[in-house]
Write an enzyme that holds these catalytic residues in place. Sequence first.
Site, PDB file in Angstrom:
ATOM      1  N   HIS A  85      43.772  -0.845 -48.755  1.00  0.00           N
ATOM      2  CA  HIS A  85      43.640   0.302 -47.850  1.00  0.00           C
ATOM      3  C   HIS A  85      42.902   1.471 -48.496  1.00  0.00           C
ATOM      4  CE1 HIS A  85      47.104  -1.131 -44.990  1.00  0.00           C
ATOM      5  NE2 HIS A  85      46.051  -1.926 -44.997  1.00  0.00           N
ATOM      6  N   HIS A 144      43.916 -11.510 -43.161  1.00  0.00           N
ATOM      7  CA  HIS A 144      44.538 -12.049 -41.946  1.00  0.00           C
ATOM      8  C   HIS A 144      44.391 -13.563 -41.878  1.00  0.00           C
ATOM      9  CE1 HIS A 144      45.032  -8.270 -39.215  1.00  0.00           C
ATOM     10  NE2 HIS A 144      45.437  -8.059 -40.441  1.00  0.00           N
ATOM     11  N   ARG A 158      39.813  -7.272 -44.645  1.00  0.00           N
ATOM     12  CA  ARG A 158      40.965  -7.395 -43.760  1.00  0.00           C
ATOM     13  C   ARG A 158      40.973  -8.761 -43.059  1.00  0.00           C
ATOM     14  NH1 ARG A 158      42.489  -4.611 -38.268  1.00  0.00           N
ATOM     15  NH2 ARG A 158      44.742  -4.784 -38.395  1.00  0.00           N
TER      16      ARG A 158
HETATM   17  C1  HEM Z   1      51.085  -4.600 -46.544  1.00  0.00           C
HETATM   18  C2  HEM Z   1      50.943  -4.929 -45.280  1.00  0.00           C
HETATM   19  C3  HEM Z   1      49.776  -4.472 -44.467  1.00  0.00           C
HETATM   20  C4  HEM Z   1      49.846  -3.841 -43.273  1.00  0.00           C
HETATM   21  C5  HEM Z   1      51.088  -3.497 -42.493  1.00  0.00           C
HETATM   22  C6  HEM Z   1      48.497  -3.553 -42.859  1.00  0.00           C
HETATM   23  C7  HEM Z   1      48.156  -2.934 -41.684  1.00  0.00           C
HETATM   24  C8  HEM Z   1      46.898  -2.489 -41.367  1.00  0.00           C
HETATM   25  C9  HEM Z   1      46.542  -1.759 -40.186  1.00  0.00           C
HETATM   26  C10 HEM Z   1      47.497  -1.369 -39.066  1.00  0.00           C
HETATM   27  C11 HEM Z   1      45.242  -1.448 -40.267  1.00  0.00           C
HETATM   28  C12 HEM Z   1      44.433  -0.609 -39.285  1.00  0.00           C
HETATM   29  C13 HEM Z   1      43.757  -1.408 -38.245  1.00  0.00           C
HETATM   30  C14 HEM Z   1      43.170  -0.473 -37.241  1.00  0.00           C
HETATM   31  O1  HEM Z   1      43.892   0.378 -36.736  1.00  0.00           O
HETATM   32  O2  HEM Z   1      41.979  -0.585 -36.971  1.00  0.00           O
HETATM   33  C15 HEM Z   1      44.739  -2.013 -41.490  1.00  0.00           C
HETATM   34  C16 HEM Z   1      43.465  -1.915 -41.917  1.00  0.00           C
HETATM   35  C17 HEM Z   1      42.984  -2.531 -43.054  1.00  0.00           C
HETATM   36  N1  HEM Z   1      43.685  -3.341 -43.909  1.00  0.00           N
HETATM   37 FE1  HEM Z   1      45.669  -3.614 -43.895  1.00  0.00          FE
HETATM   38  N2  HEM Z   1      47.641  -4.017 -43.815  1.00  0.00           N
HETATM   39  C18 HEM Z   1      48.372  -4.587 -44.814  1.00  0.00           C
HETATM   40  C19 HEM Z   1      47.886  -5.221 -45.935  1.00  0.00           C
HETATM   41  C20 HEM Z   1      46.556  -5.365 -46.216  1.00  0.00           C
HETATM   42  C21 HEM Z   1      46.022  -6.222 -47.249  1.00  0.00           C
HETATM   43  C22 HEM Z   1      46.843  -7.146 -48.124  1.00  0.00           C
HETATM   44  C23 HEM Z   1      44.673  -6.063 -47.230  1.00  0.00           C
HETATM   45  C24 HEM Z   1      43.646  -6.728 -48.092  1.00  0.00           C
HETATM   46  C25 HEM Z   1      43.798  -6.988 -49.353  1.00  0.00           C
HETATM   47  C26 HEM Z   1      44.372  -5.095 -46.196  1.00  0.00           C
HETATM   48  C27 HEM Z   1      43.125  -4.623 -45.912  1.00  0.00           C
HETATM   49  C28 HEM Z   1      42.837  -3.753 -44.880  1.00  0.00           C
HETATM   50  C29 HEM Z   1      41.530  -3.164 -44.692  1.00  0.00           C
HETATM   51  C30 HEM Z   1      40.328  -3.324 -45.592  1.00  0.00           C
HETATM   52  C31 HEM Z   1      41.606  -2.401 -43.522  1.00  0.00           C
HETATM   53  C32 HEM Z   1      40.494  -1.580 -42.863  1.00  0.00           C
HETATM   54  C33 HEM Z   1      39.788  -2.411 -41.834  1.00  0.00           C
HETATM   55  C34 HEM Z   1      38.607  -1.720 -41.241  1.00  0.00           C
HETATM   56  O3  HEM Z   1      38.311  -0.571 -41.574  1.00  0.00           O
HETATM   57  O4  HEM Z   1      37.920  -2.353 -40.433  1.00  0.00           O
HETATM   58  N3  HEM Z   1      45.534  -4.724 -45.590  1.00  0.00           N
HETATM   59  N4  HEM Z   1      45.773  -2.651 -42.139  1.00  0.00           N
END
Ligand code: HEM
Length: 323
Positions: free
Chosen positions: A192, A65, A61
Amino acid sequence: MRNQALILLCIVVFGVIGTCHGGSLRKKYYKKTCPNAEEIIKKATEKHVANDPTLPARFLRMHFHDCFVRGCDGSVLLNSTTNNSAEKDAIPNLTLAGFDVIDDIKAEVEKKCPNVVSCADVLALAARDAVSFKFQRPLWEVLTGRRDGRVSRVSEALANLPSPFSNFTTLVRNFANQGLNVHDLVVLSGGHTIGVGHCNAFSNRLYNFTGRGDQDPSLNPTYAAFLKTQCRNLTDNTTFVPMDPGSGFTFDNNYYVTVKQNKGLFQSDAALLTNKGSRNIVNELVDPKKFLTEFAQSMKRMGAIGVLTGNDGEIRKKCFVVN
Ligand code: HEM
Ligand SMILES: *[C@@H]1O[C@H](CO)[C@@H](O)[C@H](O)[C@H]1NC(C)=O
Ligand SMILES: *[C@@H]1O[C@H](CO)[C@@H](O)[C@H](O)[C@H]1NC(C)=O
Ligand SMILES: *[C@@H]1O[C@H](CO)[C@@H](O)[C@H](O)[C@H]1NC(C)=O
Ligand SMILES: *[C@@H]1O[C@H](CO)[C@@H](O)[C@H](O)[C@H]1NC(C)=O
Ligand SMILES: *[C@@H]1O[C@H](CO)[C@@H](O)[C@H](O)[C@H]1NC(C)=O
Ligand SMILES: *[C@@H]1O[C@H](CO)[C@@H](O)[C@H](O)[C@H]1NC(C)=O
Ligand SMILES: *[C@@H]1O[C@H](CO)[C@@H](O)[C@H](O)[C@H]1NC(C)=O
């Protein structure tokens, strides 16, 4: 159509697709200047991941970002200063944790090759190596040669990062701003498949979807009932749940299975079913081999967004502060 023509032109002119996707990033950029850089980063990353299974999701993530704000230039790693609120303060203490671990990995590299390897490359490699740890083989190729930016602004993070409340149109536009297409959007959302989401990123779907105390009708009712047992009210911002329940530590195709069952956690996950073309891509990516192949390709494109190369930027000594 225009996009395809552009790609074709690119292939003809440059001869190599890599030149088009990665700009001037290359394979093993540090081969001469720091031959063991990639090995040092891999070892250090694996040491940390072995003790903390949440790190792969955090790093993945973080890399995403980084790339979506000013390009993959390590700016997400910079700390705020008295005069500047940095990117990492954009999403008040959510899960962009793990910064200290990146700093530690960078320190390992500095011991062997001071001032050679950028923080942006450390992050890109560490994300790949962390997610790949369980597979004992790299899941995607990481080209290197990124340099570090000197600017990190909270306002730019807020403006460029996609929101979990976004609809399909907004997500597509957001990715297009980064030079990524609908296919990349659906494929990279597969990130995700690991990690967690905090209640406040989706509890509106449980308790007040349209402002009338209602539930999001597009969310699986059984799953919604379960989520309500975890997130007890709209203001809970500390509880979190796996985004891909049952498989939240396994990097696999199961995210798409989950989304198809209307159990995508965020509105942005559910949005992938609201467009025919996108829905077709979701259906394709349920195939595990297809998902891994496509993910590798989209990661390469994401990892090349707006990179600084050549003499641009700097090689930061410490990832949390500019030189
Ligand atoms: C499509 C648009 C995306 C949105 C709106 C989005 C939004 C989010 C949100 C809201 C979270 C939760 C954060 C939390 O509540 O702690 C999250 C977690 C995460 N996102 Fe996304 N995300 C997107 C795309 C991506 C992309 C492109 C990747 C990587 C290729 C990604 C990888 C992750 C990962 C691995 C987590 C988990 C983080 C953790 O467990 O510490 N996301 N994302
Ligand atoms: C940088 O910020 C992080 C939190 O994002 C903090 O834990 C760390 O102590 C800071 N480092 C320095 C050197 O200020
Ligand atoms: C912050 O801004 C003030 C006034 O513009 C300036 O005097 C000071 O040197 C700046 N501090 C840093 C750390 O950049
Ligand atoms: C969130 O950040 C605030 C201050 O920035 C801090 O006081 C609080 O403990 C943090 N909460 C969590 C859950 O990390
Ligand atoms: C998507 O969201 C944007 C911004 O909130 C809004 O302007 C637009 O009308 C929405 N599109 C659809 C199809 O709901
Ligand atoms: C639900 O949303 C409406 C409209 O935004 C708001 O007036 C109401 O206070 C919200 N209900 C709760 C319980 O937060
Ligand atoms: C909401 O839920 C959280 C976590 O269960 C709890 O700490 C908090 O007191 C609750 N707030 C309200 C207004 O019920
Ligand atoms: C969570 O909500 C409380 C109360 O609204 C607030 O004081 C706190 O800063 C929030 N914490 C985070 C991590 O957003």
